[in-house]
Design a protein around this motif. Structure first.
Motif, short mmCIF file in Angstrom:
data_model
loop_
_atom_site.label_atom_id
_atom_site.label_comp_id
_atom_site.label_asym_id
_atom_site.label_seq_id
_atom_site.Cartn_x
_atom_site.Cartn_y
_atom_site.Cartn_z
N TRP A 86 38.54 50.81 42.54
CA TRP A 86 38.23 51.55 41.31
C TRP A 86 36.78 52.02 41.33
CZ3 TRP A 86 40.35 46.48 41.15
CH2 TRP A 86 39.40 45.46 41.19
N VAL A 88 33.93 54.10 38.47
CA VAL A 88 33.69 54.77 37.19
C VAL A 88 32.30 55.42 37.24
CG1 VAL A 88 33.27 54.34 34.72
CG2 VAL A 88 35.27 53.35 35.83
N GLY A 94 30.08 50.44 31.70
CA GLY A 94 29.68 49.45 30.70
C GLY A 94 30.48 49.50 29.41
N GLY A 96 34.04 49.07 29.50
CA GLY A 96 35.36 48.48 29.73
C GLY A 96 36.38 49.45 30.32
N ALA A 98 36.73 50.67 33.47
CA ALA A 98 37.30 50.28 34.77
C ALA A 98 38.37 49.20 34.56
CB ALA A 98 36.21 49.79 35.72
N GLY A 99 38.08 48.24 33.70
CA GLY A 99 39.03 47.16 33.46
C GLY A 99 40.34 47.70 32.87
N ASN A 126 28.90 42.72 44.27
CA ASN A 126 29.32 43.69 43.25
C ASN A 126 29.77 42.93 41.98
OD1 ASN A 126 30.48 45.73 41.74
ND2 ASN A 126 31.34 46.78 43.52
N LYS A 135 38.71 38.76 35.27
CA LYS A 135 39.26 39.04 33.92
C LYS A 135 40.74 39.42 33.97
CE LYS A 135 37.90 42.83 31.74
NZ LYS A 135 37.03 43.77 30.99
C1 LIG Z 1 32.41 48.57 39.31
C2 LIG Z 1 32.57 49.66 38.26
C3 LIG Z 1 33.88 50.39 38.49
C4 LIG Z 1 32.60 49.02 36.87
O1 LIG Z 1 32.92 50.02 35.91
P1 LIG Z 1 32.81 49.76 34.33
O2 LIG Z 1 33.70 50.72 33.63
O3 LIG Z 1 31.38 49.77 33.95
O4 LIG Z 1 33.39 48.30 34.23
P2 LIG Z 1 33.94 47.56 32.91
O5 LIG Z 1 33.05 47.99 31.76
O6 LIG Z 1 35.41 47.75 32.79
O7 LIG Z 1 33.80 46.04 33.23
C5 LIG Z 1 32.77 45.50 33.94
C6 LIG Z 1 32.82 44.01 33.73
O8 LIG Z 1 31.78 43.52 34.54
C7 LIG Z 1 30.85 42.84 33.73
N1 LIG Z 1 29.54 43.10 34.32
C8 LIG Z 1 28.88 44.26 34.36
N2 LIG Z 1 27.71 44.11 35.01
C9 LIG Z 1 27.65 42.81 35.36
C10 LIG Z 1 26.69 42.02 36.03
N3 LIG Z 1 25.56 42.54 36.51
N4 LIG Z 1 26.98 40.70 36.21
C11 LIG Z 1 28.13 40.17 35.76
N5 LIG Z 1 29.08 40.87 35.12
C12 LIG Z 1 28.83 42.18 34.92
C13 LIG Z 1 31.00 43.40 32.35
O9 LIG Z 1 30.55 42.49 31.36
C14 LIG Z 1 32.51 43.61 32.29
O10 LIG Z 1 33.20 42.41 32.03
P3 LIG Z 1 33.76 42.08 30.56
O11 LIG Z 1 34.73 43.14 30.21
O12 LIG Z 1 34.41 40.74 30.72
O13 LIG Z 1 32.58 42.07 29.65
C15 LIG Z 1 31.40 50.67 38.31
O14 LIG Z 1 30.20 49.96 38.18
C16 LIG Z 1 31.37 51.47 39.60
O15 LIG Z 1 32.09 52.45 39.75
N6 LIG Z 1 30.53 51.09 40.57
C17 LIG Z 1 30.39 51.83 41.81
C18 LIG Z 1 31.65 51.85 42.64
C19 LIG Z 1 32.16 50.50 43.04
O16 LIG Z 1 31.38 49.64 43.45
N7 LIG Z 1 33.47 50.32 42.90
C20 LIG Z 1 34.12 49.06 43.18
C21 LIG Z 1 34.51 48.90 44.58
S1 LIG Z 1 35.43 47.37 44.75
#
Ligand SMILES: CC(C)(COP(=O)(O)OP(=O)(O)OC[C@H]1O[C@@H](n2cnc3c(N)ncnc32)[C@H](O)[C@@H]1OP(=O)(O)O)[C@@H](O)C(=O)NCCC(=O)NCCS
Length: 165
Positions: A86, A88, A94, A96, A98-99, A126, A135
């Motif tokens: 995934w 985003v 930030g 939710g 991606a979840g 990551n 989660k």
């Molecule tokens: C990873 C990624 C998809 C997350 O997208 P997002 O929409 O911000 O994620 P969400 O908001 O759904 O959820 C992130 C969860 O991580 C948690 N989180 C965020 N940053 C965090 C950190 N530094 N430490 C711990 N938890 C963290 C959030 O609290 C959330 O959990 P929660 O719902 O229990 O509160 C986005 O950062 C991204 O695209 N990154 C670059 C590409 C990548 O690395 N993809 C994954 C390859 S496996």
């Protein structure tokens, strides 16, 4: 609310924003070249309708593309599994998204019924991706080493979800 749409033939700009960007690919081996991005767009288009997985566009309520989620077949420890991934865009992170999008993609993989196990392999560094796995009920099987892209070693967590549980 987010929805998922099949990857389209006009979605190269989204691939470029996702896999061509240094911040987005920090845990994915760095940005891909323009040629690799075009190849990736072709792979995403071909996956749709192949039965061997799906690549989906994450679409926000207002119709804006927020990212991608997809799953595809992978040979793993002697068997075939789904691998899911995934992304985003920074402007949508930030919240939710991606979840929620991953939850919907898991339901599709479950309905496809082709493989029992779905794996995710986020880098051990990551934090958000590892949080999403936890989660959504994945089990952490342990850490493993990958080269992605070739020549770029990565330490990843192997998270498994049993789609029949
Ligand atoms: C990873 C990624 C998809 C997350 O997208 P997002 O929409 O911000 O994620 P969400 O908001 O759904 O959820 C992130 C969860 O991580 C948690 N989180 C965020 N940053 C965090 C950190 N530094 N430490 C711990 N938890 C963290 C959030 O609290 C959330 O959990 P929660 O719902 O229990 O509160 C986005 O950062 C991204 O695209 N990154 C670059 C590409 C990548 O690395 N993809 C994954 C390859 S496996």
């Amino acid at each position: 609310m987010v929805s998922l749409e099949p990857w389209g033939d006009g979605d190269l700009p989204l691939v470029q924003q996702l896999m061509g960007d240094p911040a987005m690919t920090e845990h994915l081996g760095g940005p891909e070249s323009p040629e690799k991005l075009v190849e990736r767009q072709h792979r995403y288009e071909q996956l749709a309708g192949s039965g061997e997985g799906r690549m989906l566009k994450i679409v926000e309520e207002n119709g804006e593309a927020a990212g991608s989620v997809g799953y595809w077949e992978k040979e793993w420890r002697g068997g075939q599994v789904w691998e899911i991934g995934w992304m985003v865009l920074p402007a949508f992170q930030g919240r939710g998204i991606a979840g929620r999008a991953t939850e919907q993609a898991i339901a599709l993989a479950q309905a496809d019924g082709r493989h029992r196990f779905l794996h995710a392999f986020p880098s051990v560094e990551n934090a958000p991706s590892n949080a999403i796995c936890r989660k959504l009920g994945f089990s952490l099987l342990g850490a493993c080493d990958f080269e992605f892209p070739p020549g770029h070693p990565m330490r990843c967590n192997d998270w498994q979800l049993d789609l029949e549980a």
